[in-house]
Design an enzyme around this catalytic site. Structure first.
Site, PDB file in Angstrom:
ATOM      1  N   GLY A 165       4.327  -3.931   4.113  1.00  0.00           N
ATOM      2  CA  GLY A 165       4.577  -5.315   3.725  1.00  0.00           C
ATOM      3  C   GLY A 165       4.354  -6.322   4.833  1.00  0.00           C
TER       4      GLY A 165
ATOM      5  N   ASP B   6      -1.913  -1.318  10.888  1.00  0.00           N
ATOM      6  CA  ASP B   6      -2.182  -1.385   9.448  1.00  0.00           C
ATOM      7  C   ASP B   6      -2.746  -2.726   8.999  1.00  0.00           C
ATOM      8  OD1 ASP B   6      -1.324   1.191   9.100  1.00  0.00           O
ATOM      9  OD2 ASP B   6       0.569   0.679   8.121  1.00  0.00           O
TER      10      ASP B   6
ATOM     11  N   LYS C  52       0.860  -1.191   0.000  1.00  0.00           N
ATOM     12  CA  LYS C  52       0.000   0.000   0.000  1.00  0.00           C
ATOM     13  C   LYS C  52       0.886   1.227   0.000  1.00  0.00           C
ATOM     14  CE  LYS C  52       0.880   1.412   4.416  1.00  0.00           C
ATOM     15  NZ  LYS C  52       1.505   2.712   4.788  1.00  0.00           N
TER      16      LYS C  52
END
Length: 285
Positions: free
Chosen positions: A100, A135, A10
């Site tokens: 990641g 996240d 992202k």
């Protein structure tokens, strides 16, 4: 039989820090833009209850690896007696602000929920994932999203089908150091946007602190701002250290990539609104 799943990167199209919370997290507003640049997770289910990583990033100890933590969290929460051998092929730079590790953890949760048949809903997986990192939920949500709270209050958003040139300066920036820095900017919250075209006056509140900690980020941004046919100014993702340019076409992005200094890693990628794991995620809502 091995089963292979993708874990997308992202970028944050902007990042506004609104308030420091009592739990030391920060309230924020951002858009998480998913990319078609992915790590690859392979799962092999076992009957012995053991969870282990059979290949992957050897610089990260197994008990500190988020895919192992995610698998063990799901196993403990559901009480399954099954185990798994997990293998990860890393493409997403570590410590670059591309999510990641969080994406790998999210894909692990979604994959094993399916393969172990533990039948948790997407909401349950997102709650479990939040314990692993702020996240993680957006990757289980599996859509590009407008985010508030600590990044866990999510609304899907449709973004243009654009291309990005992402540059990693091969240096890691500590998220903890960014958020604890005295110079971190605080922004007034904006109203929730209804669509992408309403974005105005956006920025990354972490940028100036990141440049203080690693001046090469500023150098990379200056380079990207010399690129032809870019959309707007170069930006930094998350707390860094990756920076990026947006382009209307892949051709323009690839042309710009050819001029990136060899000392930096770079790649061209496309914006996606749905994650590769979207179909599995929605099946469990």
């Amino acid at each position: 039989m091995p089963s292979t799943w993708l874990a997308p990167a992202k970028i944050n199209l902007f990042l506004h820090i609104n308030k420091r919370r009592k739990d030391n997290y920060h309230n924020l507003q951002t858009i998480f833009q998913l990319l078609d640049y992915c790590d690859k997770l392979t799962c092999t289910i076992t009957n012995n209850g053991v969870i282990k990583r059979t290949s992957g990033n050897k610089s990260v100890k197994q008990d500190q690896d988020l895919i192992i933590k995610a698998a063990k969290a799901l196993q403990q929460y559901t009480g399954t007696t099954l185990g798994a051998n997990l293998s990860i092929v890393k493409n997403i730079p570590i410590g670059g602000g591309l999510g990641g590790g969080s994406s790998d953890a999210a894909t692990t949760l979604v994959a094993l929920n399916q393969l172990w048949d533990t039948k948790l809903t997407q909401a349950q997986l997102m709650k479990l994932g939040l314990n692993l990192g702020a996240d993680v939920p957006v990757f289980i949500f599996a859509q590009s999203a407008w985010a508030e709270g600590i990044g866990n209050i999510l609304s899907p958003i449709k973004t243009p089908d654009h291309y990005f040139l992402v540059v990693f300066i091969n240096k890691h920036i500590s998220t903890k150091e960014i958020f604890s820095h005295y110079a971190l900017t605080i922004s007034e919250p904006q109203g929730k946007i209804a669509n992408f075209s309403e974005l105005v006056n956006t920025h990354n509140d972490c940028l100036q602190v990141a440049i203080k900690l690693e001046a090469e980020i500023g150098v990379a941004l200056e380079h990207l701002n010399t690129c032809y046919n870019r959309v707007g100014q170069a930006r930094m993702s998350g707390t860094g250290s990756c920076v990026f340019n947006e382009f209307l076409t892949e051709k323009d992005a690839l042309a710009a990539a050819k001029k990136v200094p060899k000392k930096w890693m770079s790649f061209v990628t496309r914006a996606i609104n749905n994650s590769p794991i979207y179909n599995w995620a929605v099946a469990k809502r």
